[in-house]
Design a protein around this motif. Sequence first.
Motif, PDB file in Angstrom:
ATOM      1  N   PRO A 112       0.912  -1.179   0.030  1.00 29.41           N
ATOM      2  CA  PRO A 112      -0.037   0.045  -0.079  1.00 29.41           C
ATOM      3  C   PRO A 112       0.888   1.280   0.043  1.00 29.41           C
ATOM      4  O   PRO A 112       1.854   1.436   0.531  1.00 29.41           O
ATOM      5  N   GLY A 113       0.247   2.351  -0.820  1.00 26.78           N
ATOM      6  CA  GLY A 113       1.073   3.534  -0.719  1.00 26.78           C
ATOM      7  C   GLY A 113       2.252   3.615  -1.676  1.00 26.78           C
ATOM      8  O   GLY A 113       2.759   4.714  -1.862  1.00 26.78           O
ATOM      9  N   GLY A 130      -3.575  -1.155  -2.866  1.00 32.30           N
ATOM     10  CA  GLY A 130      -3.551   0.091  -2.310  1.00 32.30           C
ATOM     11  C   GLY A 130      -2.223   0.796  -2.844  1.00 32.30           C
ATOM     12  O   GLY A 130      -1.833   1.821  -2.472  1.00 32.30           O
ATOM     13  N   PRO A 227      -6.544  -0.183   0.599  1.00 31.83           N
ATOM     14  CA  PRO A 227      -6.296  -1.241   1.349  1.00 31.83           C
ATOM     15  C   PRO A 227      -7.105  -1.691   2.655  1.00 31.83           C
ATOM     16  O   PRO A 227      -7.637  -0.446   3.102  1.00 31.83           O
ATOM     17  N   ASP A 228      -7.356  -2.561   3.231  1.00 32.39           N
ATOM     18  CA  ASP A 228      -8.276  -3.117   4.193  1.00 32.39           C
ATOM     19  C   ASP A 228      -7.601  -4.173   5.061  1.00 32.39           C
ATOM     20  O   ASP A 228      -6.394  -4.470   4.913  1.00 32.39           O
ATOM     21  N   THR A 231      -5.883  -6.783   2.980  1.00 29.34           N
ATOM     22  CA  THR A 231      -4.810  -6.724   2.151  1.00 29.34           C
ATOM     23  C   THR A 231      -3.865  -7.004   3.459  1.00 29.34           C
ATOM     24  O   THR A 231      -2.679  -7.386   3.517  1.00 29.34           O
ATOM     25  N   SER A 232      -4.085  -6.404   4.661  1.00 28.71           N
ATOM     26  CA  SER A 232      -3.223  -6.504   6.046  1.00 28.71           C
ATOM     27  C   SER A 232      -2.909  -8.017   6.042  1.00 28.71           C
ATOM     28  O   SER A 232      -1.985  -8.526   6.384  1.00 28.71           O
ATOM     29  N   GLU A 244       2.990   2.531   4.498  1.00 26.80           N
ATOM     30  CA  GLU A 244       1.737   3.489   5.178  1.00 26.80           C
ATOM     31  C   GLU A 244       0.546   3.395   3.988  1.00 26.80           C
ATOM     32  O   GLU A 244       0.702   3.887   2.803  1.00 26.80           O
ATOM     33  N   PRO A 245      -0.383   2.708   4.414  1.00 28.24           N
ATOM     34  CA  PRO A 245      -1.572   2.711   3.629  1.00 28.24           C
ATOM     35  C   PRO A 245      -2.072   4.162   3.140  1.00 28.24           C
ATOM     36  O   PRO A 245      -1.963   5.252   4.001  1.00 28.24           O
ATOM     37  N   TYR A 247      -5.294   6.599   1.671  1.00 33.04           N
ATOM     38  CA  TYR A 247      -6.859   6.598   1.335  1.00 33.04           C
ATOM     39  C   TYR A 247      -7.083   8.161   0.812  1.00 33.04           C
ATOM     40  O   TYR A 247      -6.383   9.084   1.268  1.00 33.04           O
TER      41      TYR A 247
END
Length: 414
Positions: A112-113, A130, A227-228, A231-232, A244-245, A247
């Motif tokens: 993510p990110g 993400g 991501p949610d 995802t984790s 770092e996700p 949003y």
Amino acid sequence: MKTISEKIFSRASGTDAHANDFVIADVDYAMAHDGTSVLAVKAFREMGVSKVWDAGKIIIPFDHLVPASTDAAAVLQKDIREWIKEQNISHFYEGGEGICHQVLPERGFALPGKLIIGADSHSCTYGAFGAFGTGVGATDMAEIFAAGKLWFRVPETIKMTVDGTLGKGVYAKDLTLYLIGKTGIAGATYKAVEFYGEAITALSVSGRMTLCNMAIEMGAKAGIVPPDEKTSDFLKNRSQAEFEPVYADTEASYCKEVVYHADDIEPQIACPHEVDNVVPVGKVAGTPLDQAFLGTCTNGRLEDLAVAADILKGKTVKIRTIAAPASRTVLLEALESGVFETLVRAGVSFITPGCGPCLGAHQGIIAEGENCISTANRNFKGRMGKGGNVYLGSPASVAAAALKGEIVDPREFI
């Protein structure tokens, strides 16, 4: 107020980036496979650069022509292996490890990110986690190899929401084809697409990869699922780096917002020779077939093979049917779960984990005038062989069609 893409490019460029800004962004991970690394390395050498910017951030999986199918392919792969050793590239995955777009998430690079660039158009797959994933040409990849950065125009973003619940026998691939059919092959050109809604949240990680993988087929620069927890869970004990996700802000500015309803979607088929030539399966039911193909970076994961195995269990296919697991890990999972044995007993032929018939480069080529139903992401003319016709569908549609020897509604078998 920013979209996910604007936030990722702001971080990667160290600027306050907004849609349509031109930025020079630091790339987190760069990928080239055996098909594209050849040209990227050639361009890199022509630049006169002696060392890559960061040998630990370059990933090279061999997946397109594996095992090497011609003398020329073998020679080119040998050259790239030597360059990899010379540059001390940390992450090289030999032929048989799997397709690049499966290997990167499995090995914890799709985070993510992150800004992840691949020398392959379906690098948008990484948006399922993400990330901002996108494809570039070999010369651009050479620039990244040398400098670790590249210029981008920050894309505008389309917000695509899918409410409701997919019905029985309707899968992520059907949803994806439906959205491409509605959007058109150029409807999202150079846009990022952020996916929202109950139907998206309900998708497995595998389903989200299917969706984001094919964002390019509507012209998109990237497809992104926020991501949610799923995802984790996937990234636990897997991620290669801290992340770092990111949003979108509630008041983010989108160039377009569209809403669809999952309850309206039935099994879909993309007909030759365009991916947006999509119809409900009933409109082409009865179309005779010569070959069926399960696999690719779009639908070659265990979840996909298991759907096919459930349909084929205790039965025998009517037409030649090929399966190519997306990775060695998937192959082992299929062996351990019994899915592999079920498919083999049904008459399915397994080939090396990799791209296989998808690009028509070696195994699984179809002859002129033949029809193939495939879980792949493209059905362009000549894609799987000169003059052949490719129909795209879900693993369930492919398995059911293999049983009947013609396109059929898979819900009859579920």
